[in-house]
Design a protein around this motif. Sequence first.
Motif, PDB file in Angstrom:
ATOM      1  N   SER A   1      38.593 -70.860  35.265  1.00 60.28           N
ATOM      2  CA  SER A   1      37.882 -69.704  34.376  1.00 60.28           C
ATOM      3  C   SER A   1      38.611 -69.525  32.944  1.00 60.28           C
ATOM      4  O   SER A   1      38.059 -68.756  32.282  1.00 60.28           O
ATOM      5  CB  SER A   1      37.999 -68.524  34.950  1.00 60.28           C
ATOM      6  OG  SER A   1      39.275 -67.935  35.425  1.00 60.28           O
ATOM      7  N   ARG A   2      39.831 -70.102  33.035  1.00 60.97           N
ATOM      8  CA  ARG A   2      40.800 -70.069  31.496  1.00 60.97           C
ATOM      9  C   ARG A   2      40.886 -68.396  31.414  1.00 60.97           C
ATOM     10  O   ARG A   2      40.940 -67.816  30.225  1.00 60.97           O
ATOM     11  CB  ARG A   2      39.863 -70.517  30.414  1.00 60.97           C
ATOM     12  CG  ARG A   2      39.846 -71.883  30.414  1.00 60.97           C
ATOM     13  CD  ARG A   2      41.278 -72.554  30.175  1.00 60.97           C
ATOM     14  NE  ARG A   2      41.738 -72.330  28.955  1.00 60.97           N
ATOM     15  CZ  ARG A   2      42.992 -72.617  28.759  1.00 60.97           C
ATOM     16  NH1 ARG A   2      43.913 -73.387  29.660  1.00 60.97           N
ATOM     17  NH2 ARG A   2      43.583 -72.271  27.685  1.00 60.97           N
ATOM     18  N   MET A   3      41.356 -67.817  32.618  1.00 59.02           N
ATOM     19  CA  MET A   3      41.656 -66.387  32.547  1.00 59.02           C
ATOM     20  C   MET A   3      42.926 -66.366  31.698  1.00 59.02           C
ATOM     21  O   MET A   3      43.931 -66.565  32.418  1.00 59.02           O
ATOM     22  CB  MET A   3      41.603 -65.787  33.996  1.00 59.02           C
ATOM     23  CG  MET A   3      42.037 -64.298  33.929  1.00 59.02           C
ATOM     24  SD  MET A   3      40.825 -63.449  33.039  1.00 59.02           S
ATOM     25  CE  MET A   3      39.416 -63.396  33.801  1.00 59.02           C
TER      26      MET A   3
ATOM     27  N   THR B   1      37.926 -57.806  34.783  1.00 60.84           N
ATOM     28  CA  THR B   1      38.650 -57.965  33.694  1.00 60.84           C
ATOM     29  C   THR B   1      38.629 -59.382  32.963  1.00 60.84           C
ATOM     30  O   THR B   1      38.316 -60.360  33.585  1.00 60.84           O
ATOM     31  CB  THR B   1      40.231 -57.663  34.264  1.00 60.84           C
ATOM     32  OG1 THR B   1      41.015 -57.992  32.890  1.00 60.84           O
ATOM     33  CG2 THR B   1      40.888 -58.859  35.186  1.00 60.84           C
ATOM     34  N   GLU B   2      38.917 -59.049  31.474  1.00 62.19           N
ATOM     35  CA  GLU B   2      38.589 -60.343  30.734  1.00 62.19           C
ATOM     36  C   GLU B   2      40.144 -60.781  30.537  1.00 62.19           C
ATOM     37  O   GLU B   2      40.223 -62.137  30.160  1.00 62.19           O
ATOM     38  CB  GLU B   2      37.803 -59.904  29.475  1.00 62.19           C
ATOM     39  CG  GLU B   2      36.590 -59.586  29.894  1.00 62.19           C
ATOM     40  CD  GLU B   2      36.009 -58.842  28.482  1.00 62.19           C
ATOM     41  OE1 GLU B   2      35.716 -59.747  27.626  1.00 62.19           O
ATOM     42  OE2 GLU B   2      35.883 -57.578  28.504  1.00 62.19           O
ATOM     43  N   ARG B   3      40.988 -60.307  30.877  1.00 57.29           N
ATOM     44  CA  ARG B   3      42.429 -60.679  30.818  1.00 57.29           C
ATOM     45  C   ARG B   3      43.474 -60.060  31.762  1.00 57.29           C
ATOM     46  O   ARG B   3      42.889 -58.844  32.072  1.00 57.29           O
ATOM     47  CB  ARG B   3      43.154 -60.300  29.282  1.00 57.29           C
ATOM     48  CG  ARG B   3      42.508 -61.201  27.865  1.00 57.29           C
ATOM     49  CD  ARG B   3      43.603 -61.099  27.139  1.00 57.29           C
ATOM     50  NE  ARG B   3      43.781 -59.649  26.267  1.00 57.29           N
ATOM     51  CZ  ARG B   3      43.330 -59.334  25.546  1.00 57.29           C
ATOM     52  NH1 ARG B   3      42.642 -60.013  24.606  1.00 57.29           N
ATOM     53  NH2 ARG B   3      43.573 -58.026  24.965  1.00 57.29           N
TER      54      ARG B   3
ATOM     55  N   MET C   1      40.609 -76.491  31.758  1.00 63.22           N
ATOM     56  CA  MET C   1      41.366 -77.310  30.371  1.00 63.22           C
ATOM     57  C   MET C   1      41.005 -76.395  29.166  1.00 63.22           C
ATOM     58  O   MET C   1      39.773 -75.971  28.901  1.00 63.22           O
ATOM     59  CB  MET C   1      40.846 -78.573  30.206  1.00 63.22           C
ATOM     60  CG  MET C   1      41.209 -79.525  29.166  1.00 63.22           C
ATOM     61  SD  MET C   1      40.592 -80.956  28.762  1.00 63.22           S
ATOM     62  CE  MET C   1      41.503 -81.781  30.377  1.00 63.22           C
ATOM     63  N   SER C   2      42.100 -76.162  28.526  1.00 66.97           N
ATOM     64  CA  SER C   2      41.789 -75.583  26.992  1.00 66.97           C
ATOM     65  C   SER C   2      40.799 -76.245  26.290  1.00 66.97           C
ATOM     66  O   SER C   2      40.695 -77.397  26.040  1.00 66.97           O
ATOM     67  CB  SER C   2      43.195 -75.575  26.442  1.00 66.97           C
ATOM     68  OG  SER C   2      42.930 -74.930  25.248  1.00 66.97           O
ATOM     69  N   PRO C   3      40.017 -75.360  25.617  1.00 68.89           N
ATOM     70  CA  PRO C   3      39.101 -75.695  24.657  1.00 68.89           C
ATOM     71  C   PRO C   3      39.715 -76.260  23.474  1.00 68.89           C
ATOM     72  O   PRO C   3      39.008 -76.747  22.460  1.00 68.89           O
ATOM     73  CB  PRO C   3      38.015 -74.524  24.441  1.00 68.89           C
ATOM     74  CG  PRO C   3      38.807 -73.257  24.655  1.00 68.89           C
ATOM     75  CD  PRO C   3      39.752 -73.717  25.704  1.00 68.89           C
TER      76      PRO C   3
ATOM     77  N   LEU D   1      44.320 -68.641  44.094  1.00 66.26           N
ATOM     78  CA  LEU D   1      44.136 -67.790  43.081  1.00 66.26           C
ATOM     79  C   LEU D   1      44.606 -68.611  41.636  1.00 66.26           C
ATOM     80  O   LEU D   1      43.837 -68.406  40.487  1.00 66.26           O
ATOM     81  CB  LEU D   1      45.152 -66.579  42.846  1.00 66.26           C
ATOM     82  CG  LEU D   1      45.123 -65.725  41.913  1.00 66.26           C
ATOM     83  CD1 LEU D   1      43.923 -65.073  41.385  1.00 66.26           C
ATOM     84  CD2 LEU D   1      46.206 -64.636  42.119  1.00 66.26           C
ATOM     85  N   VAL D   2      45.457 -69.435  41.664  1.00 62.19           N
ATOM     86  CA  VAL D   2      45.801 -70.333  40.582  1.00 62.19           C
ATOM     87  C   VAL D   2      44.783 -71.132  40.148  1.00 62.19           C
ATOM     88  O   VAL D   2      44.499 -71.305  38.931  1.00 62.19           O
ATOM     89  CB  VAL D   2      47.174 -70.935  40.828  1.00 62.19           C
ATOM     90  CG1 VAL D   2      47.445 -72.182  39.627  1.00 62.19           C
ATOM     91  CG2 VAL D   2      48.275 -70.256  40.996  1.00 62.19           C
TER      92      VAL D   2
END
Length: 356
Positions: free
Chosen positions: A256-258, A234-236, A1-3, A249-250
């Motif tokens: 992880s909010r990748m 990777t971070e993005r 969930m988005s922060p 994967l989804v």
Amino acid sequence: MSPYAPSESVARALDALPRERLPALLRLMPKAELHIHIEGSLEPELIFKLAQRNGVTLPYASVEALRAAYAFTDLQSFLDIYYAGASVLLKEADFFEMAWAYLERAAADNVVHAEIFFDPQTHTERGVPFETVILGLDHAVHRAHTELGVSARLILCFLRHLSEEDAFKTLEAALPWRHHFIGVGLDSSEMGFPPAKFERVFARARELGFHIVAHAGEEGPPAYITEALDLLHTERIDHGVRCLEDAGLVARLAASRMPLTVCPLSNLKLCVFKTLAEHNLPALLDVGLCAMVNSDDPAYFGGYLNQNFVETFAALPQLGARQAWQLAANSFEASFVSDEQKAHWLHQLEVAVLSA
């Protein structure tokens, strides 16, 4: 969930916004662009100007002939022209002029922050010193901050069709100017060049303290995304649209909010999707992924950031004001800046919604 979630007043304003006012909101709202190749912002007019200035002969007779060649069938057909266009970049002033032109357009699109990819190997292979590339780009970045109010950072990308040894040489050659860029990435031809090929050089980049990003899951399979996560750390993920083919994967990406730096007009131009109406951006948001909109190589793909927003939302009626807010908020969430700066831009986003 988005922060991040809109305040109650902003949520009400988003829900009440008439559809006909949505394009105005898309243009007005502040946003970050995290997937922009600076060489891909080189417009044909500037290509011909620099070619004339630098005595470079182009295989096209005119600006119109060059634009007519932008009928790509896949990623490689684009890259062939992309590298030909970059051949006119020889001097520090050329790199400055290219980056400054993009940053002026970004400011006009209400881009408040850009994290800009550059491909030094495209130039050093032609005998252009790394110093020439980085100093020209850095000059534009600093001038944009003072004159345009646009925050910008640079990310050095390795060309994946070249060897890991060449990537190591590029990284080491760049270290004297390490304070001019904040991260390293991986781009160019995806198919047949998996992230695993570059595991060691990215480990070195992490040791040096650089942020890590990588193109994966554009033309390449979902397995390339997994490799980028597990081997490159990777971070993005740049693109990442093929992740929906792998439910596990989804779930991992959502948990992880990748971030996924999605580029709709690029995907259309390179035939990843046949039409914008078939793009999976709504589905990415529906499953809780941290997706955002970017322009990729706007000079070649038919539009800068606002054009990507407006055309994508026009083609996909399931995208509305709530999704517009979420995409902009996701772009701030995914940026490599302080939490305080993110909060400042989110406040600007709320002001934009309330005034739309």
